[in-house]
Design a protein around this motif. Sequence first.
Motif, PDB file in Angstrom:
ATOM      1  N   GLU B 109      48.274  70.161  13.686  1.00  0.00           N
ATOM      2  CA  GLU B 109      47.095  69.909  12.854  1.00  0.00           C
ATOM      3  C   GLU B 109      45.994  69.214  13.658  1.00  0.00           C
ATOM      4  O   GLU B 109      44.818  69.573  13.554  1.00  0.00           O
ATOM      5  CB  GLU B 109      47.473  69.066  11.641  1.00  0.00           C
ATOM      6  CG  GLU B 109      46.328  68.974  10.649  1.00  0.00           C
ATOM      7  CD  GLU B 109      46.612  68.013   9.510  1.00  0.00           C
ATOM      8  OE1 GLU B 109      47.630  67.302   9.565  1.00  0.00           O
ATOM      9  OE2 GLU B 109      45.801  67.987   8.574  1.00  0.00           O
ATOM     10  N   LEU B 112      44.429  71.820  16.232  1.00  0.00           N
ATOM     11  CA  LEU B 112      43.738  73.011  15.740  1.00  0.00           C
ATOM     12  C   LEU B 112      43.075  72.810  14.384  1.00  0.00           C
ATOM     13  O   LEU B 112      42.415  73.718  13.876  1.00  0.00           O
ATOM     14  CB  LEU B 112      44.720  74.188  15.690  1.00  0.00           C
ATOM     15  CG  LEU B 112      45.218  74.601  17.082  1.00  0.00           C
ATOM     16  CD1 LEU B 112      46.503  75.380  17.009  1.00  0.00           C
ATOM     17  CD2 LEU B 112      44.151  75.384  17.804  1.00  0.00           C
ATOM     18  N   SER B 114      44.066  72.603  11.207  1.00  0.00           N
ATOM     19  CA  SER B 114      44.350  73.508  10.096  1.00  0.00           C
ATOM     20  C   SER B 114      45.535  72.986   9.291  1.00  0.00           C
ATOM     21  O   SER B 114      46.618  72.770   9.826  1.00  0.00           O
ATOM     22  CB  SER B 114      44.647  74.914  10.634  1.00  0.00           C
ATOM     23  OG  SER B 114      45.404  75.647   9.687  1.00  0.00           O
ATOM     24  N   ARG B 115      45.280  72.765   8.003  1.00  0.00           N
ATOM     25  CA  ARG B 115      46.362  72.296   7.131  1.00  0.00           C
ATOM     26  C   ARG B 115      47.443  73.363   6.982  1.00  0.00           C
ATOM     27  O   ARG B 115      48.620  73.074   6.895  1.00  0.00           O
ATOM     28  CB  ARG B 115      45.832  71.956   5.727  1.00  0.00           C
ATOM     29  CG  ARG B 115      44.958  70.744   5.665  1.00  0.00           C
ATOM     30  CD  ARG B 115      45.722  69.441   5.873  1.00  0.00           C
ATOM     31  NE  ARG B 115      46.777  69.204   4.906  1.00  0.00           N
ATOM     32  CZ  ARG B 115      47.556  68.134   4.911  1.00  0.00           C
ATOM     33  NH1 ARG B 115      47.387  67.223   5.843  1.00  0.00           N
ATOM     34  NH2 ARG B 115      48.497  67.978   4.002  1.00  0.00           N
ATOM     35  N   ARG B 116      47.013  74.622   6.955  1.00  0.00           N
ATOM     36  CA  ARG B 116      47.988  75.696   6.732  1.00  0.00           C
ATOM     37  C   ARG B 116      48.943  75.801   7.921  1.00  0.00           C
ATOM     38  O   ARG B 116      50.143  75.989   7.762  1.00  0.00           O
ATOM     39  CB  ARG B 116      47.261  77.018   6.501  1.00  0.00           C
ATOM     40  CG  ARG B 116      48.103  77.975   5.641  1.00  0.00           C
ATOM     41  CD  ARG B 116      47.375  79.285   5.404  1.00  0.00           C
ATOM     42  NE  ARG B 116      46.137  79.119   4.676  1.00  0.00           N
ATOM     43  CZ  ARG B 116      45.162  80.039   4.667  1.00  0.00           C
ATOM     44  NH1 ARG B 116      45.290  81.142   5.370  1.00  0.00           N
ATOM     45  NH2 ARG B 116      44.072  79.833   3.975  1.00  0.00           N
ATOM     46  N   LEU B 117      48.361  75.651   9.135  1.00  0.00           N
ATOM     47  CA  LEU B 117      49.200  75.682  10.335  1.00  0.00           C
ATOM     48  C   LEU B 117      50.212  74.545  10.297  1.00  0.00           C
ATOM     49  O   LEU B 117      51.373  74.688  10.691  1.00  0.00           O
ATOM     50  CB  LEU B 117      48.318  75.563  11.580  1.00  0.00           C
ATOM     51  CG  LEU B 117      49.053  75.673  12.911  1.00  0.00           C
ATOM     52  CD1 LEU B 117      49.647  77.062  13.076  1.00  0.00           C
ATOM     53  CD2 LEU B 117      48.122  75.346  14.064  1.00  0.00           C
ATOM     54  N   ARG B 118      49.758  73.397   9.768  1.00  0.00           N
ATOM     55  CA  ARG B 118      50.655  72.256   9.634  1.00  0.00           C
ATOM     56  C   ARG B 118      51.841  72.605   8.741  1.00  0.00           C
ATOM     57  O   ARG B 118      52.982  72.318   9.065  1.00  0.00           O
ATOM     58  CB  ARG B 118      49.885  71.075   9.038  1.00  0.00           C
ATOM     59  CG  ARG B 118      50.753  69.884   8.909  1.00  0.00           C
ATOM     60  CD  ARG B 118      50.193  68.797   8.041  1.00  0.00           C
ATOM     61  NE  ARG B 118      51.175  67.729   8.088  1.00  0.00           N
ATOM     62  CZ  ARG B 118      51.143  66.765   8.993  1.00  0.00           C
ATOM     63  NH1 ARG B 118      50.159  66.695   9.841  1.00  0.00           N
ATOM     64  NH2 ARG B 118      52.096  65.866   9.019  1.00  0.00           N
ATOM     65  N   THR B 421      43.248  79.281  19.042  1.00  0.00           N
ATOM     66  CA  THR B 421      42.687  79.066  17.700  1.00  0.00           C
ATOM     67  C   THR B 421      43.820  78.926  16.687  1.00  0.00           C
ATOM     68  O   THR B 421      44.962  79.285  16.959  1.00  0.00           O
ATOM     69  CB  THR B 421      41.796  80.244  17.262  1.00  0.00           C
ATOM     70  OG1 THR B 421      42.633  81.391  17.079  1.00  0.00           O
ATOM     71  CG2 THR B 421      40.743  80.552  18.298  1.00  0.00           C
ATOM     72  N   ASP B 422      43.455  78.396  15.518  1.00  0.00           N
ATOM     73  CA  ASP B 422      44.484  78.215  14.483  1.00  0.00           C
ATOM     74  C   ASP B 422      45.048  79.562  14.033  1.00  0.00           C
ATOM     75  O   ASP B 422      46.255  79.685  13.793  1.00  0.00           O
ATOM     76  CB  ASP B 422      43.927  77.418  13.302  1.00  0.00           C
ATOM     77  CG  ASP B 422      42.684  78.061  12.699  1.00  0.00           C
ATOM     78  OD1 ASP B 422      42.038  78.861  13.405  1.00  0.00           O
ATOM     79  OD2 ASP B 422      42.355  77.757  11.545  1.00  0.00           O
ATOM     80  N   VAL B 423      44.177  80.580  13.963  1.00  0.00           N
ATOM     81  CA  VAL B 423      44.667  81.900  13.545  1.00  0.00           C
ATOM     82  C   VAL B 423      45.653  82.457  14.573  1.00  0.00           C
ATOM     83  O   VAL B 423      46.722  82.973  14.229  1.00  0.00           O
ATOM     84  CB  VAL B 423      43.484  82.884  13.363  1.00  0.00           C
ATOM     85  CG1 VAL B 423      43.978  84.214  12.820  1.00  0.00           C
ATOM     86  CG2 VAL B 423      42.447  82.284  12.429  1.00  0.00           C
ATOM     87  N   ARG B 482      36.876  80.630  15.884  1.00  0.00           N
ATOM     88  CA  ARG B 482      37.754  79.639  15.261  1.00  0.00           C
ATOM     89  C   ARG B 482      38.176  78.534  16.230  1.00  0.00           C
ATOM     90  O   ARG B 482      38.961  77.671  15.853  1.00  0.00           O
ATOM     91  CB  ARG B 482      39.025  80.314  14.729  1.00  0.00           C
ATOM     92  CG  ARG B 482      38.786  81.461  13.764  1.00  0.00           C
ATOM     93  CD  ARG B 482      38.511  80.987  12.383  1.00  0.00           C
ATOM     94  NE  ARG B 482      39.578  80.161  11.809  1.00  0.00           N
ATOM     95  CZ  ARG B 482      39.542  79.682  10.575  1.00  0.00           C
ATOM     96  NH1 ARG B 482      38.496  79.943   9.805  1.00  0.00           N
ATOM     97  NH2 ARG B 482      40.538  78.953  10.116  1.00  0.00           N
ATOM     98  N   PRO B 484      38.360  75.185  17.646  1.00  0.00           N
ATOM     99  CA  PRO B 484      37.901  73.955  16.990  1.00  0.00           C
ATOM    100  C   PRO B 484      36.815  73.257  17.793  1.00  0.00           C
ATOM    101  O   PRO B 484      36.819  73.277  19.027  1.00  0.00           O
ATOM    102  CB  PRO B 484      39.163  73.097  16.891  1.00  0.00           C
ATOM    103  CG  PRO B 484      40.170  73.724  17.772  1.00  0.00           C
ATOM    104  CD  PRO B 484      39.792  75.149  17.976  1.00  0.00           C
TER     105      PRO B 484
END
Lengths: 122, 510
Positions: B109, B112, B114-118, B421-423, B482, B484
């Motif tokens: 997190e 990158l 991103s909460r979703r990645l977390r 990137t997070d994606v 994307r 950061p």
Amino acid sequence: MTDPVPDRVRVTSPRQVGTRLARTGASEIDAQTQLGELYMSSLLRSQGRLAVTVLVALVVLVGGLPLLFTWAPSLADVELLGMPLPWVLLGFAVYPVMFGLGWFYVRASERTERDFTDVVER
Amino acid sequence: MSAAWGVTAIALVSVATLVLGIFGLRVARTTSDFFVASRSVGPRLNASAIGGEYLSAASFLGVAGLVLAFGADMLWYPVGWTAGYLVLLVLVAAQLRRSGAYTLPDFAEARLGSRRLRTVSSLLVVAIGWLYLMPQFQGAGLSLGTITGARPWVGGVVVAVVVLVSVLAGGMRSITLVQAFQYWLKLTALLVPVFFMLQVWLGDGGVSPATESVTAGGTPGDVWAAPLASTSAHPLYSTYSLIVATFLGTMGLPHVVVRFYTNPDGRAARRTTLAVLALLGVFYVLPPVYGALGRLYAPDLIASGRADTVVLELPARMIGGLGGELLSALTTAGAFAAFLSTSSGLTIAVAGVVSQDVVSRWLRPITAFRVSAVIAVVVPLGLALAAPGVSIARSVGLVFAVAASTFCPLLVLGIWWRRLTDVGAMAGLAVGGTCSVAAVTDAFVGTHGPGWVADLLGQPAAWTVPLAFLTMIGVSLLTPHRVPSHVARFMVRLHTPEAVVLDRGRPARN
């Protein structure tokens, strides 16, 4: 259209140059100036090169053993200290080699960081 | 082996663990104590603790069992588990400490944003932790069963209870002490019997287990001792795949990563890791000795499918009388130290993630941590009781494949490549995680005959790790917008020595 009258410019002695020269590498990095980025990328490059060097050594010295055993199966018949050579290599010899690589890495990376500290704090 | 000595040994180890755990309770008062021992552990104590935590049932029992049954190729397990620390040292140790993150999801997190990645990372941590805890409980059941004839679930439950009590009482601070103690106990427990056993072996004429005439489990000694001669249809592929999994998987293990936050700074993290390399190298010389001597003195264990118990049985078999009984009790104590220390470390790691990401919404931090610890232990205990037994070292090897296919690319690219990137990270975790978990599940079920399919699924890391790396890189390059905005500042945080006063942004966790 008429040219705009240029603003009056006050010319003074360049006193700020003195403070500008006093900026340290650290403040350049904080401000993310080109110079600061240069400091960072050179730190990353030298640490990265060091990491790759150690990893290549690991891959050749340890990761190469299965290939060695494939190309020279007769190595299994060689005996050292009463054990087949592959057992001596895999059971004992690889550990000091890996520790040595780690020791080399720790020393070299600490030296790189000392140099970095000296440069940016000047 | 008589049950009395073995049970006494197990009881002593459990009591010592609990006493050290509860002694630590006096010190552990704040949440920070619980999670990271307030970041005040010196390199030497910390290295012993890391060694103690890392040397699991797989190292203590499993390696000897595999060497006994399958020979030279199995030496790659301990070699790979040590090399994993060298790779970790070189690529991530200092940077991980400097990131200020406590768990892998924290790192993901912070790097990158991103909460979703977390969330995905948290799920993976829990999955890897549970998969790793399972063989620990199975090993405990096997050991207690060997000594007392108790049913397999008893040993697992004993370990689960002791782990829970010590973790609930003291958290990370007391666990550091417990695990440092357990490294030295494990080393002693393997080292002392080896001296006596080698004497007996030399007294018997010192026949090499690698000679052709020594047949155990249907394999003559020279075939057993030759590398790349057994275990799979494509031994070279399997060996290299195991190398990829173990060399790269170590850095992705949740209980290993947590330990790095207890170092005071990045430099100490490196020195700690170097000390760990030494401790592991010393320890891993020993298990193969048990496997090799087992060929001569306990060959029946292979046929009966109990090769994993060779460390427990061999001293009593080779050395008669009370001496042998006591030495076998010593290795039993070491085995339980292995189950307890690794299980504690994994429990803390999984509980840390579960409490931060799920339970802490409803409870106070320390209560949340305790509730999560119970969840972290009970689920894999249930799985261990339900799942069929696979060789301990093999099932741990498969967990390494999952870690190498998911968190290894995330950490390496996150630390060394600005354009991640997070994606891209998410895609890589999804591809690597799905493929490796599917392969591992298939290996546990074991439906394929010998051939390429069985080998590719049985040792998946050689293809799942490159696939995960390529996916992460490819998708990141496709989503450059994307990247950061704080990446430059975060690189400063990761790579610069703490002595330089710099703006490093916010730490991943306070």
